[in-house]
Design a protein around this motif. Structure first.
Motif, PDB file in Angstrom:
ATOM      1  N   LEU A  91       0.867  -1.169   0.000  1.00 51.39           N
ATOM      2  CA  LEU A  91       0.000   0.000   0.000  1.00 51.39           C
ATOM      3  C   LEU A  91       0.905   1.221   0.000  1.00 51.39           C
ATOM      4  O   LEU A  91       1.687   1.425   0.924  1.00 51.39           O
ATOM      5  N   LEU A  92       0.841   2.015  -1.060  1.00 52.44           N
ATOM      6  CA  LEU A  92       1.704   3.193  -1.173  1.00 52.44           C
ATOM      7  C   LEU A  92       1.095   4.431  -0.532  1.00 52.44           C
ATOM      8  O   LEU A  92       1.809   5.283  -0.023  1.00 52.44           O
ATOM      9  N   GLY A  93      -0.227   4.522  -0.588  1.00 56.29           N
ATOM     10  CA  GLY A  93      -0.865   5.696  -0.010  1.00 56.29           C
ATOM     11  C   GLY A  93      -2.325   5.769  -0.393  1.00 56.29           C
ATOM     12  O   GLY A  93      -2.850   4.907  -1.094  1.00 56.29           O
ATOM     13  N   THR A  94      -2.968   6.825   0.069  1.00 60.27           N
ATOM     14  CA  THR A  94      -4.387   7.019  -0.196  1.00 60.27           C
ATOM     15  C   THR A  94      -4.650   8.481  -0.540  1.00 60.27           C
ATOM     16  O   THR A  94      -3.904   9.374  -0.144  1.00 60.27           O
ATOM     17  N   ARG A  95      -5.726   8.669  -1.279  1.00 59.70           N
ATOM     18  CA  ARG A  95      -6.205  10.007  -1.592  1.00 59.70           C
ATOM     19  C   ARG A  95      -7.709  10.031  -1.362  1.00 59.70           C
ATOM     20  O   ARG A  95      -8.379   9.020  -1.491  1.00 59.70           O
ATOM     21  N   LYS A  96      -8.199  11.181  -1.033  1.00 53.80           N
ATOM     22  CA  LYS A  96      -9.643  11.373  -0.915  1.00 53.80           C
ATOM     23  C   LYS A  96     -10.281  10.431   0.094  1.00 53.80           C
ATOM     24  O   LYS A  96     -11.379   9.943  -0.122  1.00 53.80           O
ATOM     25  N   MET A  97      -9.623  10.152   1.210  1.00 49.79           N
ATOM     26  CA  MET A  97     -10.196   9.267   2.224  1.00 49.79           C
ATOM     27  C   MET A  97     -11.172  10.039   3.088  1.00 49.79           C
ATOM     28  O   MET A  97     -10.851  11.114   3.585  1.00 49.79           O
ATOM     29  N   THR A  98     -12.371   9.476   3.248  1.00 52.52           N
ATOM     30  CA  THR A  98     -13.371  10.070   4.132  1.00 52.52           C
ATOM     31  C   THR A  98     -13.869   9.000   5.094  1.00 52.52           C
ATOM     32  O   THR A  98     -13.965   7.825   4.742  1.00 52.52           O
ATOM     33  N   MET A  99     -14.171   9.430   6.311  1.00 48.07           N
ATOM     34  CA  MET A  99     -14.721   8.549   7.342  1.00 48.07           C
ATOM     35  C   MET A  99     -15.910   9.269   7.968  1.00 48.07           C
ATOM     36  O   MET A  99     -15.792  10.433   8.337  1.00 48.07           O
ATOM     37  N   THR A 100     -17.031   8.578   8.081  1.00 46.51           N
ATOM     38  CA  THR A 100     -18.233   9.207   8.627  1.00 46.51           C
ATOM     39  C   THR A 100     -18.461   8.861  10.089  1.00 46.51           C
ATOM     40  O   THR A 100     -19.402   9.373  10.695  1.00 46.51           O
ATOM     41  N   ARG A 101     -17.648   7.975  10.647  1.00 47.93           N
ATOM     42  CA  ARG A 101     -17.736   7.590  12.055  1.00 47.93           C
ATOM     43  C   ARG A 101     -16.320   7.474  12.604  1.00 47.93           C
ATOM     44  O   ARG A 101     -15.363   7.346  11.854  1.00 47.93           O
ATOM     45  N   ASP A 102     -16.232   7.417  13.922  1.00 46.92           N
ATOM     46  CA  ASP A 102     -14.930   7.211  14.562  1.00 46.92           C
ATOM     47  C   ASP A 102     -14.631   5.734  14.793  1.00 46.92           C
ATOM     48  O   ASP A 102     -13.466   5.353  14.885  1.00 46.92           O
ATOM     49  N   TRP A 103     -15.681   4.908  14.902  1.00 49.22           N
ATOM     50  CA  TRP A 103     -15.514   3.505  15.285  1.00 49.22           C
ATOM     51  C   TRP A 103     -16.394   2.587  14.455  1.00 49.22           C
ATOM     52  O   TRP A 103     -17.519   2.956  14.095  1.00 49.22           O
ATOM     53  N   PHE A 104     -15.885   1.385  14.192  1.00 53.45           N
ATOM     54  CA  PHE A 104     -16.719   0.277  13.713  1.00 53.45           C
ATOM     55  C   PHE A 104     -17.187  -0.436  14.978  1.00 53.45           C
ATOM     56  O   PHE A 104     -16.372  -0.953  15.745  1.00 53.45           O
ATOM     57  N   GLU A 105     -18.482  -0.457  15.218  1.00 50.76           N
ATOM     58  CA  GLU A 105     -19.019  -0.974  16.471  1.00 50.76           C
ATOM     59  C   GLU A 105     -19.063  -2.498  16.502  1.00 50.76           C
ATOM     60  O   GLU A 105     -19.229  -3.144  15.459  1.00 50.76           O
ATOM     61  N   PRO A 106     -18.950  -3.081  17.712  1.00 44.76           N
ATOM     62  CA  PRO A 106     -19.001  -4.542  17.852  1.00 44.76           C
ATOM     63  C   PRO A 106     -20.293  -5.111  17.268  1.00 44.76           C
ATOM     64  O   PRO A 106     -21.365  -4.525  17.413  1.00 44.76           O
ATOM     65  N   GLY A 107     -20.161  -6.241  16.601  1.00 40.74           N
ATOM     66  CA  GLY A 107     -21.310  -6.919  16.006  1.00 40.74           C
ATOM     67  C   GLY A 107     -21.670  -6.434  14.616  1.00 40.74           C
ATOM     68  O   GLY A 107     -22.512  -7.035  13.957  1.00 40.74           O
ATOM     69  N   THR A 108     -21.042  -5.379  14.144  1.00 43.60           N
ATOM     70  CA  THR A 108     -21.348  -4.829  12.822  1.00 43.60           C
ATOM     71  C   THR A 108     -20.693  -5.680  11.741  1.00 43.60           C
ATOM     72  O   THR A 108     -19.510  -5.984  11.815  1.00 43.60           O
ATOM     73  N   ARG A 109     -21.489  -6.067  10.749  1.00 42.49           N
ATOM     74  CA  ARG A 109     -20.939  -6.748   9.576  1.00 42.49           C
ATOM     75  C   ARG A 109     -20.714  -5.691   8.508  1.00 42.49           C
ATOM     76  O   ARG A 109     -21.640  -5.050   8.039  1.00 42.49           O
ATOM     77  N   LEU A 110     -19.441  -5.538   8.142  1.00 36.67           N
ATOM     78  CA  LEU A 110     -19.049  -4.523   7.161  1.00 36.67           C
ATOM     79  C   LEU A 110     -18.854  -5.162   5.801  1.00 36.67           C
ATOM     80  O   LEU A 110     -18.290  -6.255   5.695  1.00 36.67           O
ATOM     81  N   ASN A 111     -19.286  -4.481   4.767  1.00 34.32           N
ATOM     82  CA  ASN A 111     -19.041  -4.890   3.385  1.00 34.32           C
ATOM     83  C   ASN A 111     -17.947  -3.987   2.832  1.00 34.32           C
ATOM     84  O   ASN A 111     -18.040  -2.760   2.925  1.00 34.32           O
TER      85      ASN A 111
END
Length: 168
Positions: A91-111
C-alpha cells in the motif's frame, strides 16, 4: 460499485491474501468480477485493533480496503493458475479518504467493496468503500504496488527482515 457476481468458486481468504492471523483482518470474499471484489468482516471483541467500549477505529478501514485489493489480486492469480500463491504487495498511499464515524461498532458486519480504476504493470489505483448496510462509513482511493518478480516476492519465498511472520 457494481454487484455483478463471478460464477466461479471463490477460494478461502487465506488462499488469496499473503497474511496470516492475527493480521488477516477480513473474513471472506463474497463476490468477484473482472474489475471488482466485495469482501466482509464482522467486528468482534476479538478483532485486531478492537478497543473495549468503542470497537475498531475506522482508520483501520484503510487496511480492510488494502486487504480486499490483495484478495482481488490473489483471486485474479488463482483464476489464471489454481496453484498460484498470493504475492506480496504494498500500500503506497491514499487520496480522498473520508470517514463518517470514529468507530466500527461490535457486532457490525461490514461490506468492503474495491474497484480497479487503473493498472500499469506493477502499479495500481483502486477505489474502496466500507459500508454498514447502505451507509458508506469509509471511502478511499488507494495506490498499490506489486513487484513483478514473483520468484523473489511470493508469500512463500519472501522473508521479511523487520517483522515476525507466523503461519497457521
Amino acid at each position: 460499485m457494481t454487484n455483478a457476481a463471478q460464477t466461479t468458486t471463490i477460494p478461502a481468504i487465506d488462499q488469496l491474501v499473503p497474511h496470516s492471523a492475527p493480521m488477516l483482518l477480513i473474513d471472506q470474499v463474497c463476490y468477484t468480477g473482472p474489475d471488482h471484489l466485495q469482501a466482509e468482516v464482522t467486528i468482534q471483541q476479538t478483532s485486531m485493533f478492537f478497543e473495549k467500549g468503542h470497537g475498531v477505529p475506522t482508520y483501520v478501514g484503510l487496511e480492510y480496503i488494502a486487504q480486499a485489493v490483495a484478495a482481488y489480486s490473489g483471486w485474479r492469480a488463482k483464476s489464471a493458475d489454481p496453484a498460484a500463491l498470493p504475492h506480496i504487495g504494498y500500500l503506497l498511499g491514499t487520496r480522498k479518504m473520508t470517514m463518517t464515524r470514529d468507530w466500527f461498532e461490535p457486532g457490525t458486519r461490514l461490506n468492503i467493496y474495491v474497484e480497479n480504476v487503473f493498472e500499469d504493470g506493477e502499479m495500481g489505483v483502486f477505489k474502496g468503500e466500507i459500508r454498514d448496510g447502505n451507509d458508506v462509513i469509509v471511502a478511499a482511493q488507494i495506490n498499490v504496488y506489486q513487484p513483478g518478480d514473483t520468484a523473489t516476492t511470493s508469500a512463500s519465498s519472501h522473508t521479511p527482515h523487520n517483522q515476525e511472520t507466523t503461519t497457521s
